[in-house]
Scaffold this motif. Sequence first.
Motif, PDB file in Angstrom:
ATOM      1  N   LEU A 257      41.638  24.582  35.192  1.00 38.27           N
ATOM      2  CA  LEU A 257      41.565  24.854  33.756  1.00 38.27           C
ATOM      3  C   LEU A 257      40.524  23.951  33.100  1.00 38.27           C
ATOM      4  CD1 LEU A 257      43.519  26.918  32.542  1.00 38.27           C
ATOM      5  CD2 LEU A 257      44.657  25.020  31.415  1.00 38.27           C
ATOM      6  N   ASP A 258      39.737  24.561  32.332  1.00 37.58           N
ATOM      7  CA  ASP A 258      38.635  23.783  31.727  1.00 37.58           C
ATOM      8  C   ASP A 258      39.030  23.332  30.331  1.00 37.58           C
ATOM      9  OD1 ASP A 258      36.352  22.608  31.148  1.00 37.58           O
ATOM     10  OD2 ASP A 258      35.078  24.409  31.367  1.00 37.58           O
ATOM     11  N   TYR A 259      39.228  22.026  30.194  1.00 39.45           N
ATOM     12  CA  TYR A 259      39.610  21.490  28.879  1.00 39.45           C
ATOM     13  C   TYR A 259      38.451  21.541  27.886  1.00 39.45           C
ATOM     14  CZ  TYR A 259      43.649  19.634  31.251  1.00 39.45           C
ATOM     15  OH  TYR A 259      44.789  19.521  31.963  1.00 39.45           O
ATOM     16  N   LEU A 260      37.289  21.467  28.427  1.00 36.64           N
ATOM     17  CA  LEU A 260      36.135  21.317  27.554  1.00 36.64           C
ATOM     18  C   LEU A 260      35.587  22.629  27.047  1.00 36.64           C
ATOM     19  CD1 LEU A 260      34.269  18.512  29.447  1.00 36.64           C
ATOM     20  CD2 LEU A 260      35.450  18.356  27.269  1.00 36.64           C
ATOM     21  N   ALA A 261      36.078  23.731  27.698  1.00 38.72           N
ATOM     22  CA  ALA A 261      35.474  25.026  27.385  1.00 38.72           C
ATOM     23  C   ALA A 261      35.407  25.325  25.882  1.00 38.72           C
ATOM     24  CB  ALA A 261      36.223  26.125  28.125  1.00 38.72           C
ATOM     25  N   PRO A 262      36.519  25.191  25.119  1.00 41.37           N
ATOM     26  CA  PRO A 262      36.432  25.556  23.699  1.00 41.37           C
ATOM     27  C   PRO A 262      35.426  24.694  22.942  1.00 41.37           C
ATOM     28  CG  PRO A 262      38.613  24.665  24.246  1.00 41.37           C
ATOM     29  CD  PRO A 262      37.853  24.742  25.510  1.00 41.37           C
ATOM     30  N   PHE A 263      35.296  23.468  23.379  1.00 44.14           N
ATOM     31  CA  PHE A 263      34.369  22.595  22.631  1.00 44.14           C
ATOM     32  C   PHE A 263      32.928  22.845  23.008  1.00 44.14           C
ATOM     33  CE2 PHE A 263      38.432  20.516  23.155  1.00 44.14           C
ATOM     34  CZ  PHE A 263      38.796  20.397  21.830  1.00 44.14           C
ATOM     35  N   LEU A 264      32.703  23.097  24.265  1.00 49.65           N
ATOM     36  CA  LEU A 264      31.347  23.382  24.702  1.00 49.65           C
ATOM     37  C   LEU A 264      30.868  24.708  24.134  1.00 49.65           C
ATOM     38  CD1 LEU A 264      31.530  22.266  28.422  1.00 49.65           C
ATOM     39  CD2 LEU A 264      30.234  21.205  26.583  1.00 49.65           C
ATOM     40  N   ALA A 265      31.838  25.601  23.914  1.00 49.68           N
ATOM     41  CA  ALA A 265      31.450  26.912  23.403  1.00 49.68           C
ATOM     42  C   ALA A 265      30.844  26.814  22.003  1.00 49.68           C
ATOM     43  CB  ALA A 265      32.668  27.827  23.384  1.00 49.68           C
ATOM     44  N   GLN A 266      31.217  25.774  21.274  1.00 53.56           N
ATOM     45  CA  GLN A 266      30.672  25.629  19.929  1.00 53.56           C
ATOM     46  C   GLN A 266      29.181  25.289  19.963  1.00 53.56           C
ATOM     47  OE1 GLN A 266      33.111  22.635  18.179  1.00 53.56           O
ATOM     48  NE2 GLN A 266      34.968  23.901  18.287  1.00 53.56           N
ATOM     49  N   LEU A 267      28.774  24.670  21.037  1.00 50.26           N
ATOM     50  CA  LEU A 267      27.365  24.265  21.144  1.00 50.26           C
ATOM     51  C   LEU A 267      26.524  25.465  21.525  1.00 50.26           C
ATOM     52  CD1 LEU A 267      28.004  21.002  23.131  1.00 50.26           C
ATOM     53  CD2 LEU A 267      27.455  21.214  20.702  1.00 50.26           C
ATOM     54  N   PRO A 268      25.261  25.385  21.219  1.00 43.43           N
ATOM     55  CA  PRO A 268      24.391  26.493  21.629  1.00 43.43           C
ATOM     56  C   PRO A 268      24.356  26.606  23.147  1.00 43.43           C
ATOM     57  CG  PRO A 268      23.121  24.653  20.728  1.00 43.43           C
ATOM     58  CD  PRO A 268      24.540  24.369  20.432  1.00 43.43           C
ATOM     59  N   PRO A 269      24.523  27.793  23.660  1.00 45.71           N
ATOM     60  CA  PRO A 269      24.598  27.966  25.105  1.00 45.71           C
ATOM     61  C   PRO A 269      23.255  27.776  25.786  1.00 45.71           C
ATOM     62  CG  PRO A 269      24.619  30.099  24.020  1.00 45.71           C
ATOM     63  CD  PRO A 269      24.580  29.066  22.922  1.00 45.71           C
ATOM     64  N   GLY A 270      23.337  27.432  27.044  1.00 45.70           N
ATOM     65  CA  GLY A 270      22.135  27.369  27.883  1.00 45.70           C
ATOM     66  C   GLY A 270      21.341  26.101  27.707  1.00 45.70           C
ATOM     67  N   GLU A 271      21.731  25.290  26.734  1.00 47.28           N
ATOM     68  CA  GLU A 271      20.946  24.066  26.560  1.00 47.28           C
ATOM     69  C   GLU A 271      21.623  22.902  27.226  1.00 47.28           C
ATOM     70  OE1 GLU A 271      19.827  23.175  22.511  1.00 47.28           O
ATOM     71  OE2 GLU A 271      19.503  25.325  22.179  1.00 47.28           O
ATOM     72  N   LYS A 272      20.829  21.938  27.570  1.00 45.46           N
ATOM     73  CA  LYS A 272      21.405  20.751  28.206  1.00 45.46           C
ATOM     74  C   LYS A 272      22.020  19.873  27.139  1.00 45.46           C
ATOM     75  CE  LYS A 272      20.166  18.281  32.296  1.00 45.46           C
ATOM     76  NZ  LYS A 272      20.457  16.898  32.106  1.00 45.46           N
ATOM     77  N   LEU A 273      23.100  19.235  27.513  1.00 44.80           N
ATOM     78  CA  LEU A 273      23.788  18.396  26.541  1.00 44.80           C
ATOM     79  C   LEU A 273      22.976  17.127  26.271  1.00 44.80           C
ATOM     80  CD1 LEU A 273      27.458  18.505  27.796  1.00 44.80           C
ATOM     81  CD2 LEU A 273      26.612  19.428  25.662  1.00 44.80           C
ATOM     82  N   THR A 274      23.003  16.751  25.041  1.00 41.31           N
ATOM     83  CA  THR A 274      22.474  15.406  24.755  1.00 41.31           C
ATOM     84  C   THR A 274      23.632  14.448  24.849  1.00 41.31           C
ATOM     85  OG1 THR A 274      22.917  15.632  22.440  1.00 41.31           O
ATOM     86  CG2 THR A 274      20.759  16.356  23.205  1.00 41.31           C
TER      87      THR A 274
END
Lengths: 869, 523
Positions: free
Chosen positions: A743-760
């Motif tokens: 289960l991915d805990y981070l999924a809902p939060f990562l989804a808020q970020l623009p997709p396909g970009e590398k995280l800063t």
Amino acid sequence: MEVLKEKVEEEEEAEREEAAERGEKVMRPVEMRREEPPMTQEMLRDLEKKLSEIEIVIPEQPSIITRDTFDISKLPLSYQSNTLKEEHLLQVADNFARQYSHLCPDRVPLFLHPLNECEVPKFVSTTIRPTLMPYPELYNWDSCAQFVSDFLSMVPLPDPLQPPSHLYSSTTVLKHQKGNCFDFSTLLCSLLIGAGYDAYCINGYGSRDLCQMDLTRDVCPLTMKHKEVVQEEEKVPPKKYAIKPPRDLSSRFEQEQEMKKQQEIKAEEEKRRKEEEQRLLEVEKAKIDPLHGLRVHAWVLVLSGKREVPESFFIDPFTGRSYSTQHDHFLGIESLWNHKNYWVNMQDCWNGCKDLVFDLGDPVRWEYLLLGTDKAHLSMAEDEEDGMNDDEDVENLGKEDEDKSFDMPSSWVEKIEVSPEVFETRCPNGKKVIQYKRAKLEKWAPYLNSNGLVCRLTTYEDLECTKTLEIKEWYQNREDMLELKHINKSTGLNIDYFKPGHPQALRVHSYKSMQPEMDRVMEFYETARVDGLIKREETPKTMTEYYQGRTDFLSYRHVDFGERVKKLALNSAESNPRPMVKITERFSRNPEKPADEDVAERVFLILEERIRLRYHCWDDRITASKREFLRRTEVDSKGNKIIMTPDMCISFEVEPMEHTKKLLYQYEAMMKLKNEEKLSRHQAWESELEVLEILKLREEEEEVHTLTISIYDAKRNEKSKEYREAMERVMHEEHLRQVEAQLDYLAPFLAQLPPGEKLTRWQAMRVKDECLSDFKQRLIDKANLIQARFEKETQELQKKQQWYQENQVTLTAEVEDWYLSYCSQAMFRIRILEQRLHRHKELAPLKYLALEEKLHKDPRLVEFLKVFV
Amino acid sequence: MQRLYDSVEPRVMDEHMLKLAVEEQGPQEEAGPLARQEGILFKDVLSLRLDFQNILHIDSLWQFENLRKLQLDNNIIEKIEGLEHLVHLVWLDLSFNNIEAIEGLDTLVNLEDLSLFNNRISKIDSLDALVKLQVLSLGNNQIGNMMNIIYLRRFKALRTLSLSGNPIAESEDYKMFICAYLPDLGYLDFRRIDDHMKDLARSKHQYSIDGLKQQEYLTQARLDDERARQEELKKHKVAFVEHLNGSFLFDSMYAEDVEGNKLAYLPGVGELLQAYKDKFVIICLNIFEYGLKEQEKRKLELDTFNECIQEAIQENQEQGKRRIAKFEEKHLLSLNAIREQSNLTNIEIKIVEYGEDITELFNVLMTLEMHLVEQLEETINMFERNITDLVALFIENVQSLMAQCRDLENHHHEKLLEISINTLERIVKGELNEDLPDDVRALFVDKDTIVNAVGASHDIHLLKIDNREDELVTRTNSWCTHLVDTIHKDEIMRNRRRVKEINQYIDHMQNELDNLECSDVID
């Protein structure tokens, strides 16, 4: 050639006419045909008229399997249509049939291509689908035939005088587990050819018993006694120095006279017996069958040669029995076929099948449909008969020319399959009843009956099967190892047979009643017993035991019991054994002792206080030593106890010895015997107890009758099933856990970020913080929720209490009860909520830490976070 | 612990002392008076205890021939003696005595347990006969040499040994040494030897033990060889052709023949002799093989005969047994019937009937026996004829073969004579060049001397051959007569035994009947 064709056409016309005629004349006796005098037209018409008056009531029997019972659209394509080759074959067959009817106008049309379940004409040979079953039991013809006869239930032909219009595939037949004789034969033939036999389906004529599967005039094979093979003793040639027999002084004349007299008596007896037999046979003889010789039947022929079959024989597929080719039941053969070819019988069947020769390579006797099969012509026969059969050859010429390169198309039937469950069940619904002459045989599938009964044979005294003579029941998989129960109704004797492994090593138990101290015989597996007991026979007054392989060489013990003494004492709970009157024990020879010290027989006459000994015989002697002790305790004139006097021991010694004359020796021997007598009595008493124990055990076993299940039987073995299910459950849970772990805990939060970009890094930090704070919020919410529920419950309870205290006086008992139960339930709920809250408070920080840890290790965040750790 | 016999009065083992001991140790309780009343024979005694009796000499024990267990501990015995007749002895206790040497035990082959604890023994030996020995107690003695242990290796059944209190037990290696050399031992000095100990000991003394084993193995092999040879010779002797499977007879011919050996030096005689020997040996071998074959034949004949006789006797015995069994059944019934009858006349009738039954049984049994005797006699006579024929044929053939030997000898003699005379002539003429030993040359003084010498050699040879032949013929004939005699004698013995047995049985039955009558009369 043209002439021939014309002729054929003519014949065809005639054939057609005749066929139309035959539509009315169903009953055309096969046998009569041959002796028929030439009929005039009038006679024919007369006959027709008469015949039309006779109405045959054909029972309204729907075809074996009605159409609606199965969906033909689900059947494979090969069932629903014919391939080109098959079409071609059908044409060939039609052509053959035409020529045949032209040549033999007085014979019935051939059974060549009946319709299958999809109403498609199929050639009979292609309906045979050679299959080798995966069960070793089906490798031999006898078990194979038995399987077919057990597996299918028999349906009579719709018209007993004609072959059926339909011939279904074996797969369909197997699915419905019923069929007519043609279905039976086709299936059996498929199996036998698959197993490597040279087997053929036969379309012919059988007796009524055969066609209706009526075994009531047959003796059940199980009741037949095995003829004991009397092995002729090898005559040892008289040895050189063999002694001459003493001179015979009796008169030879007298002997001869005696012999003559005896022979006369014997002859008379024989005669009487024969008459009796004749009488019995008359009684048993069946009513004459009006349709004798006309009943169509199909069966299987197995030719010698393959699979080490020494002689050709028939198998009746209904009963699975084999018959010699000369048997009375088989009255004629029209044609026969296997998966490769089709032969028409050209031999005369006036004498049933007795004179038929099954040399299929002989074109005079057997007309074949296709050329070039593996049945090679016998070269010898061909050479001889070539000249004679010229005309026939010419007739066959045209056909042969076209067919030369044609072989039988492969079967349209799907592979024959029988699942192991169905195979084990065998008979439809697992049960089958066969009625024999004076016997009834019932069969069940194993595990169908809860007591393990698999087979029961009831034999009757009379032909009407009303008076039961004896019942034999076979069992399987019983925990008490009972194998066969034989109940003789006339004598009331029951005999149980056990397989090795009974807890008391019982082998055979025959009895009339289960009450103790009655006539009974128990036999044991002596190697499984410590005391080496083979057999124990009981009558109301005696008990006899036979032993083998004991270290004390005891081989026989016989106990005579006296009348039971009536006990006046009140301790009736204690057992009251019968008094023993006499114990006889026999011993086999102990090679380590000299013969006159080795006791052969020991008799304790308990009432008379007498002990009788008989010793073994020396190898070169004919008499054996004897000794008799009189166990009397007397008092002499002085009041002293007499210990031993010479007249207390009478002995006869073959070789008189000195030391045995001594009183001391005799005294010691007697003392020893006294002890042994005690021991023997004790053993006899123990034997009695054991009988009681066995009887009790047997009764319990009869009541419980548990069945054992092989550890390899995965289907029935409950334990292994449980184990397997448990394993499956564990696997399932494991799987769930894995899913959760993923289960991915981070999924809902990562989804808020623009997709396909590398995280800063900033984003990563934010994601992490958000996730944590969110989780924290959830924990708090949960705690609050529990808190709220807790408070609510408490308030409610308080309210109720208040209400109760106010109305306490006026309340009925019922309401009070209700209130009390409510209180206890509420208290329970409150307590649970309290516990949950506590637990939550304890676990929440841990959970929080665990999540944080997890986030730290998350591959997406790890590179941004590790600096701060 | 050592007792000196001058400090105490030694006692003599006499009849009285033994009787006392036997009575004291005999049956107890109820049986006691019975035993005393009848007296106990020494030969019935199985176990005897004679401890603390101050015995000096073992004596008067010869009557106890069935003794199994004998205790002579705590006496002042100095010498083991007087035990020769106690061959059934299994258990012998001689502990706490003054014995100095092991001796006098050579007949006690059944001995399993021997205790010589606390004596003055310094050497273990003279125990060779005790092959069944399992327990040996030699503690508190004066055994000082470790090599005594090796002597104990021959007792395959020995499991328990005690040697503590001996000088060797003080040695450091004592335990290891014993464990190594006696690997089958289970207990040493009353303690169990564990496997670990055994392994340790084995590895320590491996080298010397292997050597010893090798030696023992070789000795054993030699013994086996010898035994096999003896067996073979015995087989040949039975066939009466021993030593004929080689040049033994030929060699013996020349062993005592001085002249013959001298003459062998003559030119040309060597080759002649060789050829003669070869031929002679071939004939000997022929005789040998023929003899073995004939022996097989005789054996087969004898076996067949014995088998048939046994079968006949067995069958006859079975018949007799059946008869007797039938009679016994009836006997029990009729005895009961007589006992139950109250009417005196009835009793008498019954008794007469019973007496008749007995007589009938006697007749039947005797008839059976007479039949058998007749049948056997016929068969035995037939066998006798056959075996005599066989033997006669054998002798005849051997004799003809022996005659061939004699012919060879004669032929050889002629040749030798010719050569000798030639040589003499040449010597006389002085043509002889070869060197001849002086004693040989001494023969060639004149014609008579040389002829005599050759003749003497010939006579010796012929004598040897004749002797061998005679020996064979006599032995064969005597074997044959002996065999036939034995068979006849055995048959007579068998017949007598059977008749005696039948008579005995019938007498017993008759007695029983008479007793019954007597008691009836008394009643």
